[in-house]
Design an enzyme around this catalytic site. Structure first.
Site, PDB file in Angstrom:
ATOM      1  N   ASP A  68      21.057  86.138  -0.254  1.00 49.41           N
ATOM      2  CA  ASP A  68      20.988  85.888   1.187  1.00 49.41           C
ATOM      3  C   ASP A  68      21.934  86.847   1.908  1.00 49.41           C
ATOM      4  OD1 ASP A  68      23.242  84.622   0.202  1.00 49.41           O
ATOM      5  OD2 ASP A  68      23.058  82.850   1.484  1.00 49.41           O
ATOM      6  N   ASP A  75      24.388  89.543  -3.183  1.00 47.91           N
ATOM      7  CA  ASP A  75      25.096  88.500  -3.934  1.00 47.91           C
ATOM      8  C   ASP A  75      24.070  87.793  -4.843  1.00 47.91           C
ATOM      9  OD1 ASP A  75      23.758  87.056  -1.894  1.00 47.91           O
ATOM     10  OD2 ASP A  75      25.174  85.405  -2.065  1.00 47.91           O
ATOM     11  N   SER A  95      24.996  80.671  -5.296  1.00 53.54           N
ATOM     12  CA  SER A  95      25.180  81.876  -4.480  1.00 53.54           C
ATOM     13  C   SER A  95      26.032  82.929  -5.184  1.00 53.54           C
ATOM     14  CB  SER A  95      25.773  81.474  -3.131  1.00 53.54           C
ATOM     15  OG  SER A  95      25.937  82.600  -2.314  1.00 53.54           O
TER      16      SER A  95
HETATM   17 MG    MG Z   1      24.535  83.686  -1.167  1.00 54.63          MG
END
Ligand code: MG
Length: 452
Positions: A248, A244, A101
């Site tokens: 998401d 990011d 992430s």
């Molecule tokens: Mg993320």
């Protein structure tokens, strides 16, 4: 691996995270792949990864493990996490995403997706861990070892899926000018395709895969987005959009180059989207403005613990229309029950397309609360100091839904250990950014003193 607060040993609030060849070894990835394959037992697993340098290695190790159990793999290539989730939901197949992430480039991770596109339930993560620890992996005859098939339709499937939920005709008429920053992450292809299909003209920044994130940090915070801000201030754009690493989440800049906090964009989308009787779900960490907006609209608001999977599951259970977090992760139930940065960007453009108001006008109409976030690295487990910390705030009004949310006059502060990193996160909210900062800093000092 980082210690986590829930009962699972390896899966944190957002999958397994670590630094490859250090704590996330290739042997571990291979064995975890075998455990994931054994758990699913038969059929297909869809897999994708973000742009990290270790992506190929981790993908190969995990996929080898899965293939050895007789499962086949559909390799979707580099893709945002929500695009893989949308593919899983559409074809009812489980998924595995290789991503860390917004973490720094040295990290990577393994995230399991259920057949409905949501994050795998923690009870299933526990089952996978039991299989891993017991070493009781399924192993098939050579003829039945799985194969990998490359799939190149996931991007268009995802982009088309998003445009179905907005008034694309209205957005196209506006011919918005957008500055887009992919942060060299997984959205370098999907979001430009989406913006193009919505008739936007765009200038892009860091819009190529670069596993070192040389252009900027993959966490889309204001301090990491100076280049974007400068270009916005000196250019002529309607909106700035930044994701990011696995896209998401999303944050925005208004037409004057002012940063729009994730909390503000979430509030705005809720305000312009919900109707009387709708249900909205958000964790204790997001703004009090959400309470005000839902009250005004006649919608009901449900507060949960922090963590997107908890918000998604509560949304499914309560048939909620929209949910999300203060960090720029909005979940739009009609599309899918997971955070989706590109869907959120399309919803923002949809709002701008409804009238002649600029992004800054829309933000001005929101209730005036601001959140300030900081984190404190902790050298020992939070449980060692949490008792002493509780004693220092005794007698105050406290919400214990997740961590400690302490109310003071017209402000609150939330103190909670991270599920993915050895840090304590502090969120302060007040009527101005300065007072939000001062309450957050005051609590950081309290914790730093306790750590001494
Ligand atoms: Mg993320």
């Amino acid at each position: 691996m980082v210690e986590v607060s829930k009962n699972t040993r390896y899966f944190g609030t957002n999958g397994i995270r670590g630094i490859p060849n250090r704590d996330l070894t290739m042997d571990f990835c291979l064995q975890m792949g075998k455990a994931i394959g054994t758990f699913h037992n038969t059929g297909i697993v869809a897999m994708a990864r973000d742009t990290r340098i270790s992506g190929n290695a981790v993908f190969s190790a995990v996929s080898s493990g899965i293939l050895s159990t007789g499962m086949n793999i559909e390799d979707l290539g580099i893709l945002p996490t929500p695009a893989l989730q949308y593919y899983c939901k559409t074809f009812s197949v489980p998924g595995v995403m290789i991503t860390a992430s917004h973490n720094p480039p040295e990290f990577n991770g393994i995230k399991c997706i259920a057949k409905d596109g949501t994050e795998l339930h923690w009870t299933d993560e526990e089952r996978i861990e039991k299989i891993y620890e017991g070493g009781s992996f399924k192993s098939v005859d050579w003829r039945n070892i799985g194969t990998i098939r490359s799939v190149n339709t996931a991007v268009s499937l995802y982009v088309n899926g998003i445009t179905e939920h907005v008034r694309a005709d209205l957005i196209r008429k506006k011919k918005f000018r957008v500055l887009f920053d992919a942060g060299s992450g997984a959205s370098f292809e999907t979001t430009p395709k989406l913006l193009e299909s919505l008739g936007c003209s765009m200038v892009t920044l860091n819009c190529f895969p670069d596993g070192t994130f040389s252009g900027r940090h993959s966490e889309p915070k204001e301090e990491n987005l100076h280049d974007m801000q400068n270009i916005m201030k000196n250019g002529s754009f309607d909106l700035g959009i930044a994701h990011d690493g696995d896209a998401d989440r999303v944050v925005f800049f208004d037409e004057n180059g002012n940063f729009i906090d994730g909390d503000q964009s979430f509030s705005l989308i809720v305000k312009c989207t919900v109707k009387e009787g709708d249900v909205v779900v958000t964790p204790v960490s997001s703004s009090d403005s959400m309470d005000e907006i839902c009250r005004e609209k006649g919608a009901s608001l449900i507060r949960t613990k922090v963590g997107a999977p908890i918000v998604s599951r509560t949304m499914i259970e309560k048939k909620a229309k929209i949910g999300g977090e203060e960090n720029g992760g909005v979940i739009y139930g009609e599309h899918q029950f997971c955070r989706d940065g590109a869907m959120t960007a399309a919803l923002f453009l949809n709002l701008l397309a409804q009238g002649d108001e600029k992004a800054s006008d829309l933000i001005k109409e929101l209730p005036k609360y601001r959140i300030f976030r900081i984190s404190v690295p902790i050298s020992r487990p939070w449980k060692d100091i949490s008792k002493k910390f509780s004693e220092t705030v005794e007698g105050r009004r406290i919400d214990r839904t997740d961590g400690l949310k302490i109310y003071e006059d017209d402000s609150w502060v939330l103190v909670r250990p991270s599920g993915t990193e050895p840090i304590v996160r502090i969120f302060g909210e007040s009527s101005s950014l300065d007072s939000a900062r001062s309450i957050a800093v005051r609590y950081r000092e309290i914790i730093e003193n306790l750590l001494k």
